[in-house]
Design an enzyme around this catalytic site. Structure first.
Site, mmCIF file in Angstrom:
data_model
loop_
_atom_site.group_PDB
_atom_site.id
_atom_site.type_symbol
_atom_site.label_atom_id
_atom_site.label_comp_id
_atom_site.label_asym_id
_atom_site.label_seq_id
_atom_site.Cartn_x
_atom_site.Cartn_y
_atom_site.Cartn_z
ATOM 1 N NE ARG A 110 -3.764 0.911 1.889
ATOM 2 C CZ ARG A 110 -5.005 1.242 2.276
ATOM 3 N NH1 ARG A 110 -5.193 2.181 3.177
ATOM 4 N NH2 ARG A 110 -6.046 0.627 1.757
ATOM 5 C CG ASP A 233 -13.151 7.034 -1.518
ATOM 6 O OD1 ASP A 233 -13.061 6.981 -0.269
ATOM 7 O OD2 ASP A 233 -12.156 6.930 -2.277
ATOM 8 N NE ARG A 316 -10.764 -4.392 0.629
ATOM 9 C CZ ARG A 316 -9.778 -3.536 0.972
ATOM 10 N NH1 ARG A 316 -10.041 -2.459 1.670
ATOM 11 N NH2 ARG A 316 -8.527 -3.749 0.583
HETATM 12 N N1 CP Z 1 -11.105 0.692 2.287
HETATM 13 C C1 CP Z 1 -9.825 0.628 2.711
HETATM 14 O O1 CP Z 1 -8.892 0.407 1.951
HETATM 15 O O2 CP Z 1 -9.684 0.839 4.045
HETATM 16 P P1 CP Z 1 -8.307 1.035 4.819
HETATM 17 O O3 CP Z 1 -7.719 2.340 4.363
HETATM 18 O O4 CP Z 1 -8.703 1.062 6.272
HETATM 19 O O5 CP Z 1 -7.396 -0.111 4.497
HETATM 20 N N1 NVA Z 2 -9.529 7.205 -1.985
HETATM 21 C C1 NVA Z 2 -9.161 6.900 -0.629
HETATM 22 C C2 NVA Z 2 -9.456 5.480 -0.320
HETATM 23 C C3 NVA Z 2 -9.152 5.048 1.076
HETATM 24 C C4 NVA Z 2 -9.461 3.598 1.304
HETATM 25 C C5 NVA Z 2 -7.694 7.204 -0.401
HETATM 26 O O1 NVA Z 2 -6.883 6.905 -1.290
HETATM 27 O O2 NVA Z 2 -7.355 7.760 0.640
#
Ligand code: CP
Ligand code: NVA
Length: 331
Positions: A110, A233, A316
């Site tokens: 991530r 979102d 998820r």
């Molecule tokens: N939706 C999602 O990716 O949540 P987190 O940021 O908590 O991992």
């Molecule tokens: N679009 C948001 C999603 C978080 C799960 C971000 O990138 O912060």
């Protein structure tokens, strides 16, 4: 769990890495894994498997889903905050990738740049899964599709409307996921937040081949008519915090509230659900919203019976488990 589809050793960097058959199959696997988990009958398909969780950005769902998914199947995860390892600072991403690949069987990443997850996949020699970059959030899209399938059965022919920041990672991955699944997808966003034209064109081509459509529209009232799914979102994604104030002003008309849900025409017949990848700004109980109040969704929508956001969050776990098992299970 094969059905002629083999995802062994495969990475997931964007949703385009999967065919429509592979996505449909993964959703079926995830539904089966969910039933097993609820029945207390998880198998042990990941015994001896080690998965590195390399995270540059914060996470609750993705991190926990990966940890629990691996543990349920007898595997192990190691959380590696990017601030605590050398990634890209004292060591190139390529070198870190080669080291991780000698020790781990898979890597969930991530972070910010799509290029980082691509380098990890290129140099590690093990499956790499994109757990969110600035560009895309493919594991989220799998959970989104699973949640829609749980509620409506078939995906093809359903109408999904995303309202908000139309060019962010969640919106564009959902757009592609819906297109691949033959759905009618409307990305409802102001002109300044439209996804790139080539992305829209590609998604629409994919959708049309499967009997669906993809379009972009800036009028929320018109966009949601007939929607089976209304999705939103946050208005500013991680890394864009400096744009918060401008986004709140720009996106206020795109807030998902009861009036917008009513405009679907499907509320009375119980034929529409609300989805959000979470975390969501739906009340005053966060540091961000204690002054501003709800942003992208109002509390009455978030807490309504038609809101399936916690099913979606749970999914998820099952979808990430489906990816881990299908990539790493031994013969
Ligand atoms: N939706 C999602 O990716 O949540 P987190 O940021 O908590 O991992
Ligand atoms: N679009 C948001 C999603 C978080 C799960 C971000 O990138 O912060």
């Amino acid at each position: 769990m094969s059905n002629g589809i083999d995802l062994k050793g495969r990475s997931l960097l964007t949703l385009s890495d999967l065919s429509d058959e592979e996505i449909a199959w993964l959703l079926d696997v995830a539904l089966e894994l969910k039933r097993d988990k609820h029945a207390g009958t998880c198998a042990q398909r990941l015994v001896g498997r080690h998965i590195a969780l390399v995270f540059e950005k914060m996470s609750t769902r993705t991190r926990c889903a990966a940890a629990v998914a691996a543990a349920d199947e007898g595997g192990r995860t190691e959380y590696l905050a990017a601030t605590e390892i050398h990634l890209g600072k004292k060591e190139s991403v390529a070198d870190t990738a080669r080291v991780l690949g000698r020790m781990f069987d898979g890597i969930l990443f991530r972070g910010y740049r799509q290029e980082t997850v691509e380098l990890l996949a290129e140099f590690s020699g093990v499956p790499v899964w994109n757990g969110l970059t600035d560009l895309s959030h493919p594991t989220q899209a799998l959970a989104d599709l699973m949640t829609i399938k749980e509620r409506f059965g078939d995906l093809a022919g359903r109408k999904v409307v995303y309202a908000g920041d139309g060019r962010n990672n969640v919106a564009t991955s959902l757009m592609l996921g819906c297109a691949i699944s033959g759905m009618d997808f409307v990305n409802c966003t102001p002109d300044s937040l439209r996804p790139a034209d080539d992305l829209i064109k590609h998604a629409n081509q994919v959708a049309v081949e499967r009997g669906g459509t993809v379009r972009v529209c800036s009028d929320p009232g018109e966009a949601v008519q007939g929607a089976h799914v209304v999705y939103t979102d946050v208005w500013t994604s991680m890394g864009e915090e400096d744009q918060f104030k401008a986004r709140v002003e720009l996106l206020q008309p795109y807030q998902v509230n009861m009036d917008l849900m009513q405009a679907t025409g499907n509320l009375e017949s119980d034929n529409v659900i609300f989805l959000h990848c979470l975390p969501a700004f739906h009340d005053h109980r966060t540091e961000v919203t204690q002054k501003s109040g709800p942003l992208e969704v109002t509390d009455d929508v978030f807490e309504a019976p038609f809101s399936k956001v916690f099913d979606q969050a749970e999914n998820r776990l099952h979808t990430i488990k489906a990816l881990f098992v299908s990539s790493l299970e031994r013969d």
